[in-house]
Design a protein around this motif. Sequence first.
Motif, PDB file in Angstrom:
ATOM      1  N   PHE A 196      37.645  19.337  29.925  1.00 47.52           N
ATOM      2  CA  PHE A 196      36.757  20.153  30.423  1.00 47.52           C
ATOM      3  C   PHE A 196      35.588  20.622  29.660  1.00 47.52           C
ATOM      4  N   ASP A 197      34.447  20.792  30.137  1.00 46.56           N
ATOM      5  CA  ASP A 197      33.331  20.996  29.362  1.00 46.56           C
ATOM      6  C   ASP A 197      32.701  22.522  29.321  1.00 46.56           C
ATOM      7  N   SER A 198      33.536  23.183  30.175  1.00 49.81           N
ATOM      8  CA  SER A 198      33.246  24.754  30.041  1.00 49.81           C
ATOM      9  C   SER A 198      34.494  25.471  30.729  1.00 49.81           C
ATOM     10  N   VAL A 199      34.417  26.805  30.302  1.00 47.97           N
ATOM     11  CA  VAL A 199      35.522  27.664  30.970  1.00 47.97           C
ATOM     12  C   VAL A 199      35.505  27.590  32.613  1.00 47.97           C
ATOM     13  N   TRP A 200      34.473  27.723  32.997  1.00 46.00           N
ATOM     14  CA  TRP A 200      34.218  27.872  34.403  1.00 46.00           C
ATOM     15  C   TRP A 200      34.986  26.337  35.207  1.00 46.00           C
ATOM     16  N   GLU A 201      34.870  25.146  34.581  1.00 39.40           N
ATOM     17  CA  GLU A 201      35.666  24.146  34.921  1.00 39.40           C
ATOM     18  C   GLU A 201      37.178  24.335  35.090  1.00 39.40           C
ATOM     19  N   MET A 202      37.492  25.048  33.869  1.00 39.36           N
ATOM     20  CA  MET A 202      39.075  25.235  33.854  1.00 39.36           C
ATOM     21  C   MET A 202      39.339  26.390  34.965  1.00 39.36           C
ATOM     22  N   LEU A 203      38.418  27.319  35.205  1.00 39.15           N
ATOM     23  CA  LEU A 203      38.759  28.059  36.296  1.00 39.15           C
ATOM     24  C   LEU A 203      38.846  27.746  37.731  1.00 39.15           C
ATOM     25  N   MET A 204      37.993  26.601  37.827  1.00 38.23           N
ATOM     26  CA  MET A 204      37.994  25.949  38.873  1.00 38.23           C
ATOM     27  C   MET A 204      38.871  24.771  39.158  1.00 38.23           C
ATOM     28  N   PHE A 205      39.611  24.413  38.121  1.00 37.34           N
ATOM     29  CA  PHE A 205      40.521  23.336  38.275  1.00 37.34           C
ATOM     30  C   PHE A 205      41.874  23.971  38.829  1.00 37.34           C
ATOM     31  N   SER A 206      42.266  24.876  38.363  1.00 34.01           N
ATOM     32  CA  SER A 206      43.720  25.521  38.784  1.00 34.01           C
ATOM     33  C   SER A 206      43.600  26.888  38.489  1.00 34.01           C
ATOM     34  N   GLY A 207      44.467  27.656  39.494  1.00 36.07           N
ATOM     35  CA  GLY A 207      44.283  29.008  39.414  1.00 36.07           C
ATOM     36  C   GLY A 207      45.536  29.628  40.034  1.00 36.07           C
ATOM     37  N   LEU A 208      45.653  30.801  40.396  1.00 32.95           N
ATOM     38  CA  LEU A 208      47.139  31.438  41.011  1.00 32.95           C
ATOM     39  C   LEU A 208      46.597  32.267  42.382  1.00 32.95           C
ATOM     40  N   ILE A 209      47.738  32.207  43.128  1.00 29.36           N
ATOM     41  CA  ILE A 209      47.481  32.847  44.234  1.00 29.36           C
ATOM     42  C   ILE A 209      47.610  34.376  44.226  1.00 29.36           C
ATOM     43  N   GLY A 210      46.700  34.980  45.230  1.00 27.23           N
ATOM     44  CA  GLY A 210      46.844  36.411  44.878  1.00 27.23           C
ATOM     45  C   GLY A 210      46.091  37.070  46.199  1.00 27.23           C
ATOM     46  N   TYR A 211      45.575  38.402  46.343  1.00 27.26           N
ATOM     47  CA  TYR A 211      45.195  38.932  47.555  1.00 27.26           C
ATOM     48  C   TYR A 211      43.735  39.175  47.446  1.00 27.26           C
ATOM     49  N   PRO A 212      42.923  38.455  48.310  1.00 27.29           N
ATOM     50  CA  PRO A 212      41.245  38.779  48.260  1.00 27.29           C
ATOM     51  C   PRO A 212      41.088  40.203  48.170  1.00 27.29           C
ATOM     52  N   ILE A 213      40.129  40.485  47.376  1.00 27.76           N
ATOM     53  CA  ILE A 213      39.644  42.075  47.390  1.00 27.76           C
ATOM     54  C   ILE A 213      38.192  41.928  47.493  1.00 27.76           C
ATOM     55  N   VAL A 214      37.467  43.223  48.101  1.00 25.04           N
ATOM     56  CA  VAL A 214      36.161  43.470  47.955  1.00 25.04           C
ATOM     57  C   VAL A 214      35.630  44.619  46.907  1.00 25.04           C
ATOM     58  N   LEU A 215      35.073  44.308  46.190  1.00 27.70           N
ATOM     59  CA  LEU A 215      34.672  45.242  45.044  1.00 27.70           C
ATOM     60  C   LEU A 215      33.199  45.858  45.088  1.00 27.70           C
ATOM     61  N   GLU A 216      33.026  46.925  44.767  1.00 29.79           N
ATOM     62  CA  GLU A 216      31.753  47.604  44.374  1.00 29.79           C
ATOM     63  C   GLU A 216      31.457  47.675  43.082  1.00 29.79           C
ATOM     64  N   ARG A 217      30.696  46.999  42.369  1.00 26.57           N
ATOM     65  CA  ARG A 217      30.503  47.042  40.825  1.00 26.57           C
ATOM     66  C   ARG A 217      29.232  48.003  40.477  1.00 26.57           C
ATOM     67  N   SER A 218      29.180  48.474  39.251  1.00 26.62           N
ATOM     68  CA  SER A 218      27.996  49.189  38.968  1.00 26.62           C
ATOM     69  C   SER A 218      27.876  49.063  37.425  1.00 26.62           C
ATOM     70  N   ALA A 240      32.238  38.727  53.206  1.00 25.18           N
ATOM     71  CA  ALA A 240      33.026  37.443  52.525  1.00 25.18           C
ATOM     72  C   ALA A 240      33.624  37.867  51.281  1.00 25.18           C
ATOM     73  N   VAL A 241      34.779  37.049  51.184  1.00 24.44           N
ATOM     74  CA  VAL A 241      35.624  37.291  49.906  1.00 24.44           C
ATOM     75  C   VAL A 241      34.853  36.621  48.753  1.00 24.44           C
ATOM     76  N   GLU A 242      34.896  37.276  47.569  1.00 26.41           N
ATOM     77  CA  GLU A 242      34.276  36.708  46.238  1.00 26.41           C
ATOM     78  C   GLU A 242      35.400  36.769  45.216  1.00 26.41           C
ATOM     79  N   ASP A 243      36.323  37.644  45.454  1.00 21.36           N
ATOM     80  CA  ASP A 243      37.281  37.781  44.408  1.00 21.36           C
ATOM     81  C   ASP A 243      38.715  37.797  44.675  1.00 21.36           C
ATOM     82  N   VAL A 244      39.704  37.688  43.695  1.00 17.82           N
ATOM     83  CA  VAL A 244      41.281  37.639  44.203  1.00 17.82           C
ATOM     84  C   VAL A 244      42.005  38.633  43.191  1.00 17.82           C
TER      85      VAL A 244
END
Length: 266
Positions: free
Chosen positions: A57-79, A122-126
């Motif tokens: 892998f060349d970056s942490v992002w590649e690692m995150l996109m290679f494998s993951g875990l199953i969870g529940y989609p969530i919609v967040l409001e950040r500030s 749209a879902v952007e987080d799990v």
Amino acid sequence: VEESSLGFSTSATSLIISGELLQYLNDMYHGKRKSYLSLSSPCQHVMEWVQFADQQFDSVWEMLMFSGLIGYPIVLERSPASQMNPFLLVVRDVRFSLADTASICCANQASVPLYGPEGGEAVEDVLVLVDPSMPRSSKMIFDSLLLEKYTSVVVARDLHMYSGVSMQVALHANCVFHVVAVPDQIIREDVIADLQRKYMGRAFQCAGCGFGPIDHFGCSDLEAHHGEQAYNGDCAVDNSCPKCQWFSSDIDDWDKWNGEVCEEYI
């Protein structure tokens, strides 16, 4: 696992080591739980983590996109405040159709919106949880440094903002609070997003008052069945505008829906 240590036949040993037996038992006791994005089960996602050592892998992002875990989609409001204090993070929705973090990360990096079977935004987080079908292995992954990076991305949209276990506690506590404290109510933004996804490009709006979306289908002659009694006689077909009763028999006289949802519709 060494094959010789099991003391089984070659075929039985292969069945165990391949994970097929585990997959069967998981399906039997926990149901066919899969991510609606990757179509992979929790067991299949965990097996991807075993292959990490064989990858480069060349970056942490590649690692995150290679494998993951199953969870529940969530919609967040950040500030800005929630970046400093994750307990100020606002959870707007928790969906119950399982998704996986790797697919979500791929979509986010490509700026491609993903929608769940429930509709809405749209879902952007799990929200990643220890999986009940394989608690020990999923707990090991959940405690990994890579999942800390993912938590940092979810809460602060930054790989390097992880502030310790308090960030995970804040995320999970806010999600639990949302599920327990918020009644099952229709959220206006979700209704609008769902209507736009279903009808944009094919629905019409009233040429008189702009009411929409109106889903005319079947044929372009709206006069043919207008006023016709339904089979039980309790109601009649009405192809006029539901708001102002404007009517034209020619579908070309109706404006294409512009995506704006009238308050009366909601």
